[in-house]
Design an enzyme around this catalytic site. Structure first.
Site, PDB file in Angstrom:
ATOM      1  N   ILE A   2      -7.736   7.265  -0.521  1.00 28.54           N
ATOM      2  CA  ILE A   2      -7.499   5.821  -0.674  1.00 28.54           C
ATOM      3  C   ILE A   2      -8.256   5.195   0.489  1.00 28.54           C
ATOM      4  O   ILE A   2      -8.170   5.663   1.625  1.00 28.54           O
ATOM      5  CB  ILE A   2      -5.987   5.478  -0.655  1.00 28.54           C
ATOM      6  CG1 ILE A   2      -5.768   3.951  -0.725  1.00 28.54           C
ATOM      7  CG2 ILE A   2      -5.270   6.047   0.555  1.00 28.54           C
ATOM      8  CD1 ILE A   2      -4.288   3.543  -0.925  1.00 28.54           C
ATOM      9  N   SER A   3      -9.030   4.145   0.204  1.00 30.73           N
ATOM     10  CA  SER A   3      -9.885   3.555   1.235  1.00 30.73           C
ATOM     11  C   SER A   3      -9.064   2.882   2.321  1.00 30.73           C
ATOM     12  O   SER A   3      -7.896   2.524   2.128  1.00 30.73           O
ATOM     13  CB  SER A   3     -10.813   2.513   0.605  1.00 30.73           C
ATOM     14  OG  SER A   3     -11.433   3.032  -0.541  1.00 30.73           O
ATOM     15  N   GLN A   4      -9.739   2.660   3.439  1.00 38.92           N
ATOM     16  CA  GLN A   4      -9.152   1.955   4.575  1.00 38.92           C
ATOM     17  C   GLN A   4      -8.895   0.496   4.174  1.00 38.92           C
ATOM     18  O   GLN A   4      -9.778  -0.134   3.584  1.00 38.92           O
ATOM     19  CB  GLN A   4     -10.203   2.031   5.678  1.00 38.92           C
ATOM     20  CG  GLN A   4      -9.832   1.478   6.988  1.00 38.92           C
ATOM     21  CD  GLN A   4     -10.946   1.770   7.999  1.00 38.92           C
ATOM     22  OE1 GLN A   4     -11.854   2.565   7.730  1.00 38.92           O
ATOM     23  NE2 GLN A   4     -10.885   1.134   9.129  1.00 38.92           N
ATOM     24  N   PRO A   5      -7.732  -0.071   4.470  1.00 42.43           N
ATOM     25  CA  PRO A   5      -7.454  -1.453   4.047  1.00 42.43           C
ATOM     26  C   PRO A   5      -8.526  -2.465   4.451  1.00 42.43           C
ATOM     27  O   PRO A   5      -8.889  -3.333   3.656  1.00 42.43           O
ATOM     28  CB  PRO A   5      -6.115  -1.764   4.727  1.00 42.43           C
ATOM     29  CG  PRO A   5      -5.454  -0.441   4.870  1.00 42.43           C
ATOM     30  CD  PRO A   5      -6.560   0.564   5.102  1.00 42.43           C
ATOM     31  N   ARG A  15       0.831  -1.226   0.000  1.00 44.79           N
ATOM     32  CA  ARG A  15       0.000   0.000   0.000  1.00 44.79           C
ATOM     33  C   ARG A  15       0.860   1.269   0.000  1.00 44.79           C
ATOM     34  O   ARG A  15       0.424   2.327  -0.447  1.00 44.79           O
ATOM     35  CB  ARG A  15      -0.939  -0.031   1.216  1.00 44.79           C
ATOM     36  CG  ARG A  15      -2.003   1.074   1.221  1.00 44.79           C
ATOM     37  CD  ARG A  15      -3.043   0.785   2.297  1.00 44.79           C
ATOM     38  NE  ARG A  15      -4.139   1.716   2.336  1.00 44.79           N
ATOM     39  CZ  ARG A  15      -4.312   2.649   3.284  1.00 44.79           C
ATOM     40  NH1 ARG A  15      -3.447   2.775   4.264  1.00 44.79           N
ATOM     41  NH2 ARG A  15      -5.366   3.446   3.257  1.00 44.79           N
TER      42      ARG A  15
END
Ligand code: SAH
Length: 213
Positions: free
Chosen positions: A60-63, A34
């Site tokens: 960017i979205s949360q993993p 990431r």
């Protein structure tokens, strides 16, 4: 520089503790660093389970949300997948390890170009990146086995539902852009569409037209 074993373990632990247990999904996420998709000021937080700002005012979205959505999508190696909202490219890179082909569309040219560059660097040749307003889907490439939307609309967009193959699955956030939204999964059956709710989420809005950067 690539991520360390410790950073990887920290991320995988966060994923498991949020219910991401599908081995294929965990393996795919383990393959995608990431840190490559987060740049500048926030680079040192790339391995935290948190959404982060990227260019053009997007995120960017949360993993763990990426993991939850990928798991719910249940992607197989023969699937043709459409992602609406390339953003950093992180989600598309993970999908590329699970699917036959990934079409990913982004309304900001700058984000699409940057993501394409990362996919080239990583040798992910099964991703097709487009600068396009994808709110009406990609009729030329339809139908899709799987559709994932990473920007929120008030309702599932009709054209996207129509471009889902019978037996296909779509995962998307729905709700007002300035409020908490609901992540939903739609399955297309012979007779229509079945919906189930996967929990609360927060995404940037799905907007029409191209972005100005
Ligand atoms: N999946 C991304 C996160 C995306 S954030 C990642 O892994 O980093 C949502 C993205 O959707 C934003 O970049 C936004 O510009 C894009 N977007 C919003 N509406 C869109 C539309 N109609 N067509 C294509 N992209 C859109």
């Amino acid at each position: 520089m690539t991520w360390t074993a410790e950073q990887k373990m920290r991320l995988l632990f966060a994923l498991r503790s949020k219910g991401v247990t599908d081995k294929r999904v965990l393996t795919a996420m383990e393959k995608v660093d990431r840190g490559l998709f987060v740049q500048g000021l926030f680079a040192d937080r790339a391995y935290d389970d948190t959404p982060l700002p990227i260019a053009c005012g997007q995120t960017i979205s949360q993993p763990s949300i990426v993991g939850t959505m990928t798991q719910a999508l249940d992607v197989g190696p023969r699937d043709k997948v459409l992602e609406l909202g390339t953003g950093s490219g992180y989600q598309a890179a993970i999908l590329a390890h699970l699917a036959r082909r990934v079409y990913t569309a982004e309304r900001f040219k700058r984000l699409a170009t940057h993501a394409q560059h990362l996919f080239d660097t990583l040798g992910l040749t099964n991703i097709i990146t487009l600068t396009a307003d994808c709110s009406h889907g990609l009729p030329d490439q339809a139908p899709f086995d799987r559709i994932i939307v990473t920007a929120a609309a008030e309702d599932p967009p009709g054209p996207l539902l129509a471009q889902l193959r019978v037996g296909g699955i779509m995962v998307l956030p729905v709700g007002q852009s300035d409020a908490v939204q609901t992540l939903i999964r739609v399955r297309r059956t012979e007779d229509g569409y079945e919906y189930d709710e996967l929990g609360p989420v927060r995404f940037v809005p799905l907007l029409e037209g191209l972005g100005r950067e």
